[in-house]
Design a protein around this motif. Structure first.
Motif, PDB file in Angstrom:
ATOM      1  N   ILE A   1      67.250 -84.695  68.795  1.00  0.00           N
ATOM      2  CA  ILE A   1      68.525 -84.349  68.618  1.00  0.00           C
ATOM      3  C   ILE A   1      68.482 -83.324  67.312  1.00  0.00           C
ATOM      4  O   ILE A   1      69.780 -82.451  67.496  1.00  0.00           O
ATOM      5  N   GLU A   2      67.713 -82.835  66.697  1.00  0.00           N
ATOM      6  CA  GLU A   2      67.437 -81.725  65.642  1.00  0.00           C
ATOM      7  C   GLU A   2      67.432 -80.376  66.187  1.00  0.00           C
ATOM      8  O   GLU A   2      68.004 -79.515  65.398  1.00  0.00           O
ATOM      9  N   GLU A   3      67.118 -80.387  67.552  1.00  0.00           N
ATOM     10  CA  GLU A   3      67.212 -79.015  68.365  1.00  0.00           C
ATOM     11  C   GLU A   3      68.650 -78.668  68.304  1.00  0.00           C
ATOM     12  O   GLU A   3      69.136 -77.549  68.623  1.00  0.00           O
ATOM     13  N   TYR A   4      69.696 -79.630  68.212  1.00  0.00           N
ATOM     14  CA  TYR A   4      71.166 -79.285  68.349  1.00  0.00           C
ATOM     15  C   TYR A   4      71.988 -79.313  67.324  1.00  0.00           C
ATOM     16  O   TYR A   4      73.297 -79.360  67.286  1.00  0.00           O
ATOM     17  N   LEU A   5      71.241 -79.487  65.979  1.00  0.00           N
ATOM     18  CA  LEU A   5      71.894 -79.428  64.866  1.00  0.00           C
ATOM     19  C   LEU A   5      71.298 -78.452  63.728  1.00  0.00           C
ATOM     20  O   LEU A   5      70.155 -77.996  63.776  1.00  0.00           O
ATOM     21  N   GLU A   6      72.197 -77.927  63.110  1.00  0.00           N
ATOM     22  CA  GLU A   6      72.125 -77.101  62.030  1.00  0.00           C
ATOM     23  C   GLU A   6      72.130 -77.934  60.590  1.00  0.00           C
ATOM     24  O   GLU A   6      72.945 -78.741  60.366  1.00  0.00           O
ATOM     25  N   THR A   7      71.392 -77.340  59.697  1.00  0.00           N
ATOM     26  CA  THR A   7      71.613 -77.939  58.232  1.00  0.00           C
ATOM     27  C   THR A   7      72.282 -77.247  57.442  1.00  0.00           C
ATOM     28  O   THR A   7      72.137 -76.107  57.144  1.00  0.00           O
ATOM     29  N   LYS A   8      73.487 -77.672  56.809  1.00  0.00           N
ATOM     30  CA  LYS A   8      74.498 -76.952  55.777  1.00  0.00           C
ATOM     31  C   LYS A   8      73.940 -77.474  54.529  1.00  0.00           C
ATOM     32  O   LYS A   8      74.271 -78.639  54.202  1.00  0.00           O
TER      33      LYS A   8
ATOM     34  N   ILE B   1      72.800 -80.842  44.924  1.00  0.00           N
ATOM     35  CA  ILE B   1      72.370 -80.216  45.986  1.00  0.00           C
ATOM     36  C   ILE B   1      72.605 -81.209  47.278  1.00  0.00           C
ATOM     37  O   ILE B   1      72.374 -82.288  47.129  1.00  0.00           O
ATOM     38  N   LEU B   2      73.760 -81.058  48.087  1.00  0.00           N
ATOM     39  CA  LEU B   2      74.081 -81.748  49.238  1.00  0.00           C
ATOM     40  C   LEU B   2      73.755 -81.008  50.835  1.00  0.00           C
ATOM     41  O   LEU B   2      73.680 -79.774  50.537  1.00  0.00           O
ATOM     42  N   THR B   3      73.173 -81.674  51.398  1.00  0.00           N
ATOM     43  CA  THR B   3      72.654 -81.426  52.712  1.00  0.00           C
ATOM     44  C   THR B   3      73.539 -82.068  53.947  1.00  0.00           C
ATOM     45  O   THR B   3      73.522 -83.303  53.699  1.00  0.00           O
ATOM     46  N   THR B   4      74.084 -81.311  54.948  1.00  0.00           N
ATOM     47  CA  THR B   4      74.698 -82.286  56.086  1.00  0.00           C
ATOM     48  C   THR B   4      74.152 -81.442  57.235  1.00  0.00           C
ATOM     49  O   THR B   4      73.777 -80.448  57.283  1.00  0.00           O
ATOM     50  N   LYS B   5      74.367 -82.324  58.285  1.00  0.00           N
ATOM     51  CA  LYS B   5      74.109 -81.975  59.816  1.00  0.00           C
ATOM     52  C   LYS B   5      75.422 -81.687  60.467  1.00  0.00           C
ATOM     53  O   LYS B   5      76.400 -82.374  60.499  1.00  0.00           O
ATOM     54  N   VAL B   6      75.403 -80.342  60.993  1.00  0.00           N
ATOM     55  CA  VAL B   6      76.654 -80.132  61.711  1.00  0.00           C
ATOM     56  C   VAL B   6      76.204 -79.398  63.158  1.00  0.00           C
ATOM     57  O   VAL B   6      74.840 -79.381  63.481  1.00  0.00           O
ATOM     58  N   PRO B   7      76.867 -79.691  64.251  1.00  0.00           N
ATOM     59  CA  PRO B   7      76.282 -79.159  65.496  1.00  0.00           C
ATOM     60  C   PRO B   7      76.155 -77.719  65.699  1.00  0.00           C
ATOM     61  O   PRO B   7      76.831 -76.768  64.965  1.00  0.00           O
ATOM     62  N   VAL B   8      75.070 -77.339  66.398  1.00  0.00           N
ATOM     63  CA  VAL B   8      74.831 -75.856  66.423  1.00  0.00           C
ATOM     64  C   VAL B   8      76.108 -75.024  67.331  1.00  0.00           C
ATOM     65  O   VAL B   8      76.338 -74.076  66.807  1.00  0.00           O
ATOM     66  N   GLY B   9      76.392 -75.920  68.167  1.00  0.00           N
ATOM     67  CA  GLY B   9      77.768 -75.372  69.085  1.00  0.00           C
ATOM     68  C   GLY B   9      77.322 -75.305  70.508  1.00  0.00           C
ATOM     69  O   GLY B   9      76.460 -75.837  71.060  1.00  0.00           O
ATOM     70  N   PRO B  10      78.386 -74.393  71.416  1.00  0.00           N
ATOM     71  CA  PRO B  10      78.166 -74.370  72.777  1.00  0.00           C
ATOM     72  C   PRO B  10      76.700 -74.132  73.309  1.00  0.00           C
ATOM     73  O   PRO B  10      76.105 -72.906  72.765  1.00  0.00           O
ATOM     74  N   SER B  11      76.061 -74.737  74.175  1.00  0.00           N
ATOM     75  CA  SER B  11      74.584 -74.778  74.501  1.00  0.00           C
ATOM     76  C   SER B  11      74.556 -74.582  75.915  1.00  0.00           C
ATOM     77  O   SER B  11      75.510 -75.294  76.714  1.00  0.00           O
ATOM     78  N   LEU B  12      73.703 -73.591  76.411  1.00  0.00           N
ATOM     79  CA  LEU B  12      73.496 -73.551  77.756  1.00  0.00           C
ATOM     80  C   LEU B  12      72.202 -74.258  78.189  1.00  0.00           C
ATOM     81  O   LEU B  12      71.321 -74.285  77.494  1.00  0.00           O
TER      82      LEU B  12
END
Length: 493
Positions: free
Chosen positions: A477-484, A147-158
């Motif tokens: 910073i977690e508010e702008y990251l998704e866990t993959k 099991i691997l998890t990585t953090k990726v950007p959520v994307g364009p943000s307003l």
């Protein structure tokens, strides 16, 4: 960075951009539309600013979307160095930023300087986090795959920022978003767009690539926000403002299931127990109530004081309130500046008048100050009925409402008797007593023997109708990251 129309206004000897900033270029709004920034301290004209249309805002989102893949792949170290450079530029331009903030919102210059120091620290804080984002690795329970998890950007943000802290509310959002690898579209409050315009200029000077930060001030925010949030290219919204607007934004976020962070209204209680150090409690009260003229979501609205110390606390609070200097913040030595506009001035006056009509007693203040500015006298009210509007709504003005209670239970019940739960304050010399009370107070942040809770390294946010998510601290910073999550098979060789 380029400047296609060279539109700017001179404040404190610095050229402050007055255009939109889209895809690395300063430009006018559609059809050259503008709106005026007016000083709330004098009513004088400050600047004319480009007024972004819906089309302009969608252009900004397109720019952010095109830049997202490249920015998201930029190394954490490079993002960290850009944010650190922006922090250094804020420090170098400290006096100018403070002068701009005071010019457009009238706040005492000493408090504006304090905001620059506080706001700049978010860039340093998130620069220190940008290069240290990590996931996790482990085996499945049966041991048959990894099991691997990585953090990726959520994307364009307003990012929608308020007028009361026009620098810090921006850096708190922008710092986290850029550190996480997200591109942004920034919509500042129409009353105070110049501070953010200067910040955007400094970010470009720090090396933020074109398209990563886009700036679209507008005099009509609702159509702009609605159009942006209906666009599937947008992946997150972060808003600081009223609960009513936050609810509407959450409704608009639902169809595209946008990640949402909401820092909304408050109705902060300030509890003074009978064993409190009254010198410390009064110092905290003046800070929690009158900083920024009470125009703060974490301001103390309701002072709940136990009877044994009530008479002394109230008398000394009135004395210190009467000593506050009220005036244009550009004049050194002022303690309280103007309210942001005529609408807010009328609202505070109506709240006070309603309380008086229902039996409240004015111990000092109680009315607006004649003249061109939007000033309200620092005010202390007692005998306010619990059902009065001023006891139940966020005041956003220099008005302290004081009630007297007999016990800890009564004080805590009064503190929790609100749909809001952002910040609370508690004074007691008994650490165990205070800590037990904090476990029962319904608030996202509680200051114990301290009148200021805002801190770069701490999570900022509330419960109940005061919002969703946290800004600042390790959680920001977690508010702008998704866990993959990656299920990695173990192949036989």
């Amino acid at each position: 960075m380029t400047n296609s129309n060279n539109s700017s206004v001179d404040i404190a000897g610095a050229a402050i951009p007055t255009g939109l900033f889209i895809d690395g270029t300063w430009r006018p709004g559609e059809n050259d539309a503008t709106f005026d920034v007016i000083s709330p301290a004098s009513g004088a004209f400050v600047a004319s600013v480009a007024d972004a249309s819906v089309s302009d805002a969608l252009d900004a989102l397109g720019s952010a979307d095109r830049a997202q893949a490249s920015w998201g792949r930029t190394s954490g170290r490079e993002r960290a160095e850009i944010l650190r450079a922006a922090f250094d530029l804020i420090r170098q331009n400290r006096d100018v930023i403070a002068a701009v903030t005071t010019a457009e919102m009238g706040r005492p210059i000493e408090q504006s300087l304090g905001e620059v120091d506080y706001g700049g620290e978010f860039f340093r804080w998130f620069s220190e986090q940008a290069a240290h984002l990590s996931g996790d690795f482990g085996s499945s329970p049966r041991g048959d795959f990894d099991i691997l998890t990585t953090k990726v950007p959520v994307g364009p943000s307003l990012l929608i920022t308020p007028w009361n802290f026009p620098l810090a509310m921006g850096t708190r959002k922008i710092g986290a978003a850029l550190a996480a690898g997200c591109t942004v579209v920034i919509k500042p409050a129409a009353q105070t767009p110049l501070t953010m315009a200067l910040l955007v200029r400094l970010l470009a000077e720090a090396g933020v690539p074109a398209g990563v930060v886009n700036f679209v001030p507008t005099s009509d925010s609702a159509p702009q926000s609605e159009a942006l949030m209906a666009d599937s290219r947008l992946r997150k919204v972060s808003f600081t403002g009223s609960t009513g607007v936050g609810i509407r934004l959450l409704q608009q976020a639902a169809p595209n299931v946008l990640r949402s962070s909401m820092e909304l209204g408050g109705n902060g209680p300030f509890l003074v127990f009978d064993d409190a150090n009254l010198d410390a409690a009064l110092d905290g009260a003046m800070l929690a109530k009158f900083r920024n003229g009470g125009q703060s979501c974490v301001a103390a609205n309701r002072f709940i004081v136990q009877r044994a110390v009530a008479d002394e606390f109230i008398a000394r609070l009135v004395e210190r309130t009467q000593a506050l200097a009220v005036g244009d913040g550009a004049t050194p030595g002022m303690d309280v500046g103007p309210l942001i506009d005529a609408r807010q001035l009328a609202r505070v006056q109506n709240l006070v008048d309603d309380a008086i009509a229902q039996g409240a007693t004015v111990l000092t203040g109680g009315k607006s100050v004649p003249g061109n500015g939007h000033f309200f006298e620092p005010t202390v009210l007692v005998d306010v009925p619990p059902h009065a509007d001023i006891a139940n709504e966020e005041i956003f003005g220099p008005v302290a409402v004081v009630s007297v209670v007999d016990s800890d239970d009564e004080a805590i019940a009064a503190a929790n008797d609100t749909p809001y739960g952002l910040a609370a304050f508690l004074y007691s010399d008994d650490v165990t007593r205070a800590f037990n009370a904090t476990s029962r107070i319904e608030a996202g942040m509680i200051g114990v023997n301290r009148g200021l809770v805002s801190e770069v390294g701490a999570p900022f946010g509330g419960v109940k109708a005061s919002g969703l998510g946290r800004e600042g601290g390790k959680l920001g910073i977690e508010e702008y990251l998704e866990t993959k999550y990656i299920a990695l098979a173990r192949l036989e060789r």
